[in-house]
Design an enzyme around this catalytic site. Structure first.
Site, short mmCIF file in Angstrom:
data_model
loop_
_atom_site.label_atom_id
_atom_site.label_comp_id
_atom_site.label_asym_id
_atom_site.label_seq_id
_atom_site.Cartn_x
_atom_site.Cartn_y
_atom_site.Cartn_z
N CYS A 71 -10.07 -1.63 104.90
CA CYS A 71 -9.38 -0.45 104.37
C CYS A 71 -9.76 0.79 105.17
O CYS A 71 -10.94 1.13 105.30
CB CYS A 71 -9.75 -0.25 102.90
SG CYS A 71 -9.10 1.29 102.23
N CYS A 74 -11.73 3.62 102.97
CA CYS A 74 -13.10 3.46 102.49
C CYS A 74 -14.04 4.17 103.48
O CYS A 74 -13.73 4.27 104.66
CB CYS A 74 -13.47 1.98 102.40
SG CYS A 74 -12.85 1.17 100.90
N HIS A 133 -12.86 1.91 96.39
CA HIS A 133 -11.64 1.27 96.87
C HIS A 133 -10.67 0.93 95.73
O HIS A 133 -9.46 1.01 95.88
CB HIS A 133 -11.99 0.01 97.65
CG HIS A 133 -10.79 -0.70 98.22
ND1 HIS A 133 -10.08 -0.20 99.28
CD2 HIS A 133 -10.18 -1.85 97.84
CE1 HIS A 133 -9.07 -1.02 99.55
NE2 HIS A 133 -9.11 -2.02 98.70
N ASN A 173 2.15 8.50 95.47
CA ASN A 173 2.90 7.29 95.17
C ASN A 173 1.87 6.29 94.68
O ASN A 173 0.92 6.01 95.40
CB ASN A 173 3.56 6.72 96.42
CG ASN A 173 4.61 7.65 96.99
OD1 ASN A 173 5.41 8.21 96.25
ND2 ASN A 173 4.60 7.82 98.30
N HIS A 184 -6.08 1.76 98.15
CA HIS A 184 -7.16 2.73 97.91
C HIS A 184 -6.56 4.01 97.28
O HIS A 184 -5.58 4.55 97.82
CB HIS A 184 -7.84 3.05 99.24
CG HIS A 184 -9.12 3.79 99.10
ND1 HIS A 184 -10.32 3.27 99.51
CD2 HIS A 184 -9.39 5.01 98.57
CE1 HIS A 184 -11.28 4.15 99.25
NE2 HIS A 184 -10.74 5.21 98.68
N HIS A 186 -5.16 7.25 96.64
CA HIS A 186 -4.95 8.40 97.53
C HIS A 186 -3.57 9.02 97.27
O HIS A 186 -2.71 8.39 96.67
CB HIS A 186 -5.04 7.97 98.99
CG HIS A 186 -3.87 7.17 99.49
ND1 HIS A 186 -3.67 5.85 99.15
CD2 HIS A 186 -2.82 7.50 100.27
CE1 HIS A 186 -2.55 5.41 99.71
NE2 HIS A 186 -2.02 6.39 100.40
N GLN A 188 -0.81 12.28 99.12
CA GLN A 188 -0.44 12.85 100.41
C GLN A 188 0.01 14.30 100.23
O GLN A 188 0.34 14.72 99.12
CB GLN A 188 0.70 12.05 101.04
CG GLN A 188 0.33 10.60 101.33
CD GLN A 188 1.49 9.85 101.98
OE1 GLN A 188 1.90 10.18 103.08
NE2 GLN A 188 2.03 8.86 101.30
ZN LIG Z 1 -10.61 1.46 100.46
#
Ligand SMILES: [Zn+2]
Length: 358
Positions: A71, A74, A133, A173, A184, A186, A188
């Protein structure tokens, strides 16, 4: 509280936002990354609709559903494996390696006759909500969610002031159903070099409302929703969450500050706390709707302090394509081809359900 700044191997910015008592410790990014292409995307003007389309063909090569041990979000303590070269972090923001828009600082594109195109200037950033994660925004501790809000605030102020950026859009999203390629947690941030079509439409509606009735469209709608009450999901002294009267999505909730502000930068310290709290509250309700977490899109509608955007009222629009435990709503002919939405559930039923999911 200023973030800790670092640079990635190809020159992209990386910013660490830390909880009280934590000190970010970035290491050198030692990956052999290729140089960035300043003209990696293009804007093309669609004269039939008066809208810009972003053509970013390079994004086809972006990281797609990597295994958990690869990933890129991470922490990477060796500086060889990750977009975040550090042993750990709380919240980080960095420029997207596969941006739809990049190279801010030039003039806005100008529509015209013929085939009109322009460089895809602007900014695309990634916001990692946590170094863990697995998990989601809804599972963040309140102070950690508040730190993400602080990151949104910092980036909004920074990008709004950047030349050539007309609109700053923070969003998330969540869920493979939405097309997420990295699990993971997150979000934007896009800095567009033009006003997006939906925002332009909403501002035009708000301007017409002001000229005809004198008040602010969004404030009037908020007051109506509160007075009606049937679609209100949650309300505090600072914020209101409701399913809009004409919801377009099977699950749709809008969160408004009770006081008019244009963007998160204008929120007071108390309001920033209150925003993190009600945002978590709504996301937790979402995840209680079905056995599996709800796929959703979260969109922060923010407006600049300018004449053209003066009628814009900061709010968040959250939406999901899940319409039952086993079914998704796909945007088919009526929605995709005609932008004519058809709802399968009443907004009042959805609001009642979400209210009861405390
Ligand atoms: Zn991750």
């Amino acid at each position: 509280m200023a973030p800790t700044r670092a640079k990635l191997a190809d020159g992209r910015d990386l910013l660490f936002f830390a909880l009280p008592g934590h000190r970010p410790a970035p290491v050198a990014d030692r990956r052999p990354l290729p140089g960035r292409d300043p003209d990696q995307s293009q804007l093309r003007y669609d004269r039939t609709t008066g809208q810009w389309v972003i053509v970013a063909a390079r994004r086809q090569d972006r990281t797609y559903k990597p295994p958990p041990d690869q990933c890129p979000l991470c922490p990477g303590p060796t500086g060889l494996t990750s977009e975040v070269p550090a042993p750990d972090y709380d919240v980080v923001v960095f420029e997207n390696r596969f941006p739809s828009l990049s190279g801010a600082g030039r003039a806005a594109p100008v529509p015209g006759d013929g085939f009109v195109s322009a460089p895809g200037h602007g900014r695309c950033e990634v916001v990692c909500f946590s170094s863990a994660h697995t998990g989601s925004f809804a599972e963040l501790e309140p102070a950690h969610a508040r730190l993400v809000v602080e990151a949104w605030r910092h980036r909004t102020a920074d990008l709004t002031a950047a030349a050539g950026i007309e609109q700053v859009f923070c969003f998330e999203n969540r869920g493979e159903e939405i097309g997420v390629t990295l699990t993971h947690p997150h979000g934007q941030i896009y800095g567009y070099p033009y006003l997006t079509p939906r925002t332009a439409t909403m501002l035009a509606q708000a301007r017409e409302h002001r000229l005809r009735h004198g008040g602010n469209l969004f404030a009037d709608l908020l007051a109506r929703e509160v007075a009606d009450g049937s679609r209100v999901v949650a309300r505090t002294d600072l914020f209101t969450a409701f399913v809009p009267f004409a919801a377009r999505w099977p699950v749709e909730v809008h969160i408004y500050p009770n006081r008019f502000v244009r963007n998160v930068v204008e929120l007071s310290a108390d309001e920033l706390d209150g925003f993190a709290r009600i945002y978590l509250d709504v996301l937790k309700r979402f995840d209680r709707m079905y056995a599996a977490p709800l796929p959703y899109i979260s969109a922060l509608h923010q407006y600049a302090d300018s004449e053209a955007q003066a009628d814009g009222y900061f709010h968040v629009e959250l939406m999901s394509i899940r319409r039952s435990a086993t079914k998704l709503k796909y945007l088919a002919a009526s929605e995709s081809a005609m932008d004519a939405f058809i709802g399968d559930v009443t907004p009042e039923d959805v609001a009642r359900r979400l209210r009861e999911l405390r």
